[in-house]
Design an enzyme around this catalytic site. Sequence first.
Site, PDB file in Angstrom:
ATOM      1  CG  ASP A   1       1.068  -8.417  12.416  1.00 55.05           C
ATOM      2  OD1 ASP A   1       1.412  -7.225  12.557  1.00 55.05           O
ATOM      3  OD2 ASP A   1       0.097  -8.922  13.000  1.00 55.05           O
TER       4      ASP A   1
ATOM      5  CB  SER B   1      -0.943   0.016   1.217  1.00 57.23           C
ATOM      6  OG  SER B   1      -0.193   0.142   2.408  1.00 57.23           O
ATOM      7  N   GLY B   2       0.235   2.376  -0.393  1.00 56.95           N
ATOM      8  CA  GLY B   2       0.903   3.682  -0.336  1.00 56.95           C
ATOM      9  C   GLY B   2       2.217   3.739  -1.087  1.00 56.95           C
TER      10      GLY B   2
ATOM     11  CE1 TYR C   1      -0.772   5.993  21.953  1.00 55.45           C
ATOM     12  CE2 TYR C   1      -3.003   6.755  21.507  1.00 55.45           C
ATOM     13  CZ  TYR C   1      -1.823   6.174  21.077  1.00 55.45           C
ATOM     14  OH  TYR C   1      -1.707   5.761  19.768  1.00 55.45           O
TER      15      TYR C   1
ATOM     16  CG  ASN D   1       7.385   1.636   3.167  1.00 57.25           C
ATOM     17  OD1 ASN D   1       7.401   2.826   2.833  1.00 57.25           O
ATOM     18  ND2 ASN D   1       6.286   0.894   3.048  1.00 57.25           N
TER      19      ASN D   1
END
Length: 322
Positions: free
Chosen positions: A88, A39-40, A192, A115
């Site tokens: 993953d 992707s991207g 957070y 990446n």
Amino acid sequence: MWFFGSKGASGFSSRSTAEEVTHGVDGTGLTAIITGASSGIGVETARVLSLRGVHVVMAVRNTGSGAKVKEDIVKQVPGAKLDVMELDLSSMESVRKFASEYKSAGLPLNLLINNAGIMACPFMLSKDNIELQFATNHLGHFLLTKLLLDTMKNTSRESKREGRIVNLSSEAHWFSYPEGVRFDKINDKSSYSSMRAYGQSKLCNVLHANELAKQLKEDGVNITANSVHPGAIMTNLGRYFNPYLAGAVGAVAKYILKSVPQGAATTCYVALNPQVAGVTGEYFADSNIAKPLPLVKDIELAKKVWDFSTKLTDSQSGESSS
């Protein structure tokens, strides 16, 4: 920082594309791993490296998506050499499995392009109970690099060609938490901030590359390690953004954001361009050396992040530090 579109010392600018910055480069005989290649800008990085003759291993979470991207690239680049493997980065078990399978395949490794990433997601924990952005963007890549480093060293030695490690960071590394890296509060949900946590992970990407560059140099190994800011690109990295904000950004995108071919340029430049030979421990933007946050030059902080990351990754496997 130069004006948007003006050329830097390399002769390239924010407007340069991945094809332009690798024009005339022959990558035949090189093998690269690109994480998040389905992707991207990962897709464009895989396509352009393939175009230059590099054997690309697409390390992706969804192998179905990866297979479709591979098919598309082969249609555009006949003879492209691509493999799709499952990875993953939010799971150390998955990272270890990928590295083990890669080594078992007996493939060389010249280029490691870290990446993949997630951005500004709500507070979540990884499978290893670590805040998801820190786990995915930094820790998964830290472990992957560590596990494949001997393969890279062997390849560099046997091929007599420089190995290159490229960490995708972001200008967001300027906007981490005030203390930089929250070693004692990585999993603190109450304080957070999705954007600061993203900035923290991107700061760690630069610190990781810098410490790695220092160690490789000290060991006399012919491998460089650098970090890059791809630029502001509207990819699905921003899928957690408020839809109103995304719409507003989209309206002005053509004026301030890069296209995907422009967004992949700096990665491809640092991975393949001969101008970057021997350059290590640097931060690049718009296919030129750029100035990062002064904090990233803190050698002690880089070593602390390294040791902290080593401890976290070793604790999941019962390994001792190496």
